[in-house]
Enzyme design. Structure first.
Site, mmCIF file in Angstrom:
data_model
loop_
_atom_site.group_PDB
_atom_site.id
_atom_site.type_symbol
_atom_site.label_atom_id
_atom_site.label_comp_id
_atom_site.label_asym_id
_atom_site.label_seq_id
_atom_site.Cartn_x
_atom_site.Cartn_y
_atom_site.Cartn_z
ATOM 1 N N SER A 103 0.816 -1.220 0.000
ATOM 2 C CA SER A 103 0.000 0.000 0.000
ATOM 3 C C SER A 103 0.849 1.270 0.000
ATOM 4 C CB SER A 103 -0.944 -0.003 1.206
ATOM 5 O OG SER A 103 -0.212 0.010 2.413
ATOM 6 N N ASP A 114 1.622 0.088 8.340
ATOM 7 C CA ASP A 114 3.024 -0.330 8.315
ATOM 8 C C ASP A 114 3.575 -0.190 6.895
ATOM 9 O OD1 ASP A 114 1.750 -2.365 7.024
ATOM 10 O OD2 ASP A 114 2.499 -3.979 8.283
ATOM 11 N N ASP A 116 5.842 -2.156 3.932
ATOM 12 C CA ASP A 116 6.464 -3.382 3.429
ATOM 13 C C ASP A 116 7.706 -2.980 2.653
ATOM 14 O OD1 ASP A 116 4.464 -5.279 4.317
ATOM 15 O OD2 ASP A 116 3.153 -4.379 2.815
ATOM 16 N N ASP A 168 8.155 -4.190 7.859
ATOM 17 C CA ASP A 168 8.506 -5.584 7.585
ATOM 18 C C ASP A 168 9.559 -5.577 6.481
ATOM 19 O OD1 ASP A 168 6.588 -6.283 9.384
ATOM 20 O OD2 ASP A 168 5.204 -7.170 7.941
ATOM 21 N N LYS A 229 -10.987 0.061 -0.962
ATOM 22 C CA LYS A 229 -10.417 -0.574 0.238
ATOM 23 C C LYS A 229 -11.208 -0.194 1.492
ATOM 24 C CE LYS A 229 -5.987 -1.049 0.865
ATOM 25 N NZ LYS A 229 -4.520 -0.849 0.975
ATOM 26 N N TYR A 238 -12.575 -7.695 3.728
ATOM 27 C CA TYR A 238 -11.162 -7.408 3.455
ATOM 28 C C TYR A 238 -10.319 -8.334 4.316
ATOM 29 C CZ TYR A 238 -7.046 -4.454 2.491
ATOM 30 O OH TYR A 238 -5.820 -3.971 2.072
#
Length: 614
Positions: A103, A114, A116, A168, A229, A238
């Protein structure tokens, strides 16, 4: 990746799109009208209260954190290169870089989301280095908190909080001596001679970059995706892990809509999204580009070659090699729920485009707990927070198996799991609760329908416990419990904010995980706590048949001693009662609508449901 908020003067106004996008011609090249821009502006304003746009200050903080992390990576690669005795001239040019995906890379992340990230390293940097000396370097940073490595995962990852931003980090070692600054990860040639874990790690970036290259207008795509979303989350559809769609799948559906209507702005694209996918003839796949074979012998989604691919119900295929179906978890029930939501979304956006409703109507959350007459409540509990975190993750990842089992039951039409979980009853253990709405088939022959869910639930719990034991995660007090409740009883289990308590009266409580309540004695709401386990430690008992001439309730009351547990034959399989046997047993007990037959396995109480549906 800096995200900007599109406004009326930023959206493309009806220029012809020279490039052809997608695997088919566009459905329409109609240009945006002034009314479409007004509706798009209203849509943007309607989204703001939901926190889908990040403040500029927070966005700059993310960019700053990623910059720090990138500097850290380059310093560490130089250190590793020196320890491996590379020439000084090579060390200065070796490179190494952090890429983002998901995202954040798409530019649709929300407040507090968060990041990625992918750490791309040259060939002399090993995965073992990443999980040892790089992990040590992260530990030294005062901004880094909650650092943990998950090296054995399907896609190995380091998780951390950097200056309060969750990140992450995946790792990919390329077969290159140096990592160029302008590296394009979409290049299929980069996959040659790579470890499969590196290929999996690269996949997220490659898919995200392909999506951005396959849409006609990125800003229109972003605003539409933010809308879809939010709508999907508000409507509880979702969740990739539970058989609905995850972020990348929603992104691909929106990207396909943009390809079909390349000159449309967000307000039109949202409406067209619901139009296209409420009428889509599943299981025809959604493709953003023609799949290409790079002759690297990697498994790709192809129902002509792979028989199991033919059974996928709602295939949405990733655009980067090796192409995969991002929705293999979708079941008959979850697809039915999503298609129904698409149809309702189309109806609402029809009203909005006709100025008969506001955009806020699209984001009104339906009441899941009023939708069905029957529900199954699933509870996962463990003694400590740490054990509970691992246990809940495992149980949640397998709930789709339970939904699949219920779907196959001849008396069940639909099983709809709510992706939102809730804290369980506040007892000695830490617990999490999920709720599954169930529709039973109407049978013409009888008024009451006796449905036995024993096998469906047992198969699910067996799978969870087997995996927990094989991965050495299982602890003696980790439990799974299930119960059937009717709509009017849910308030006794759910938090009051979710399910307000009705006016005071004397309701019949839902079936507890212990003995059925005495109908003559008023009882408090079900706590869902298991019967007390024996105080004397004993090895995990295997399941044996019910004792002869004993009712299920008598079986619960008579705990076996540790010695008796040890004497049980592990090859014994639970005795299966016939429908007639169950009917005869229940006849002597009066009319019991929520009957639970409880047995033990692995020293954990597991319920079995045999219920009368009226």
């Amino acid at each position: 990746l800096k995200d900007t908020l599109p406004t009326a003067n930023q959206v493309s106004l009806g220029r012809e799109t020279p490039k052809h996008y997608g695997i088919t011609s566009p459905i329409s090249l109609v240009q945006a009208k002034e009314a479409d821009l007004v509706l798009t502006h209203r849509l943007t304003e309607a989204l703001k209260p939901y926190g889908v746009f990040e403040e500029e200050l927070e966005l700059q903080r993310r960019i700053h954190v990623l910059g720090k992390l990138n500097t850290l990576v380059k310093e560490w690669i130089r250190d590793v290169s020196e320890t491996k005795n590379l020439p000084a001239s090579v060390i200065e040019t070796v490179g190494g870089k952090i890429f983002t995906f998901g995202s954040y890379r798409l530019g649709v992340h929300t407040k507090g989301a968060d990041i990625d990230a992918l750490f791309v390293a040259p060939r002399h940097v090993e995965r073992t280095d990443f999980f040892s000396s790089f992990l040590d370097k992260l530990k030294e940073q005062e901004e880094v908190k909650d650092l943990r490595a998950v090296e054995e995962a399907f896609v190995p990852v380091i998780k951390l909080s950097f200056d309060s931003i969750e990140i992450d980090i995946l790792f990919a070692r390329l077969a290159l001596q140096t990592i160029p600054k302008n590296l394009d990860l979409r290049d299929d040639g980069l996959l040659k001679n790579l470890d499969i874990r590196c290929i999996r790690s690269l996949n997220g970036c490659r898919v995200t970059d392909e999506i951005l290259h396959l849409v006609p207008d990125i800003e229109n795509f972003r605003l539409t995706l933010r809308t879809i979303k939010l709508w999907a989350k508000r409507h509880n559809i979702y969740s990739n892990i539970l058989g609905f769609l995850g972020g990348v799948s929603w992104a691909m559906l929106v990207a396909r809509t943009c390809q079909l209507y390349p000159n449309a702005v967000a307000s039109t694209l949202v409406h067209k999204f619901f139009l296209v996918f409420s009428k889509w003839e599943w299981p025809n796949p959604v493709l953003l580009k023609q799949p290409e074979d790079c002759n690297l012998n990697l498994p790709v989604w192809d129902p002509r070659v792979t028989p199991s691919d033919r059974y996928h119900l709602m295939p949405i295929i990733t655009p980067a090699y090796p192409q995969q179906n991002s929705t293999y978890n979708v079941s008959v029930s979850t697809r039915a729920v999503m298609v129904d939501e698409f149809k309702q979304g189309l109806s609402i956006t029809d009203e909005i485009l006709q100025n008969k409703a506001e955009w806020s109507k699209l984001f009104e959350a339906p009441n899941f707990f009023q939708k069905y007459k029957h529900y199954i409540v699933l509870l996962a509990s463990a003694p400590t927070e740490k054990q509970h975190l691992e246990w809940v993750g495992l149980v949640e990842s397998k709930i789709r198996i339970l939904v699949g089992n219920l779907e196959k039951n001849e008396f069940i039409t639909l099983a709809h799991v709510n992706p939102q979980s809730f804290p369980g009853p506040k007892e000695k253990e830490v617990s999490t609760m999920w709720v599954i709405g169930v529709i039973f088939k109407k049978m013409e022959a009888s008024e009451n329908l006796n449905v036995d869910l024993t096998v469906d639930i047992q198969s699910f719990t067996d799978t969870v416990y087997r995996q927990a034991i094989s991965s050495k995660m299982f602890e003696a007090d980790m439990k799974i419990q299930a119960m059937h409740v009717k709509k009017r009883q849910l308030h006794q289990l759910l938090p009051s904010l979710v399910m307000p308590k009705p006016a005071p009266q004397t309701p019949s409580p839902p079936a507890t995980m212990g003995l059925p309540a005495d109908p003559q004695t008023p009882s408090p709401p079900a706590t869902m706590g298991p019967p007390v386990a024996p105080q004397t430690p004993s090895p995990p008992p295997t399941m044996g048949p019910p004792a002869a001439n004993k009712t299920p309730n008598q079986e619960v009351l008579e705990e076996k001693s540790p010695k008796e547990h040890q004497m049980e034959d592990p090859s014994i399989v639970p005795e299966t009662k016939t429908t007639e046997d169950r009917g005869a047993a229940s006849a002597g007990e009066g009319e019991v609508h929520n009957k639970l037959i409880i047995m033990t396995q692995f020293h954990v109480w597991i319920p079995f449901l045999c219920l009368c549906v009226s």
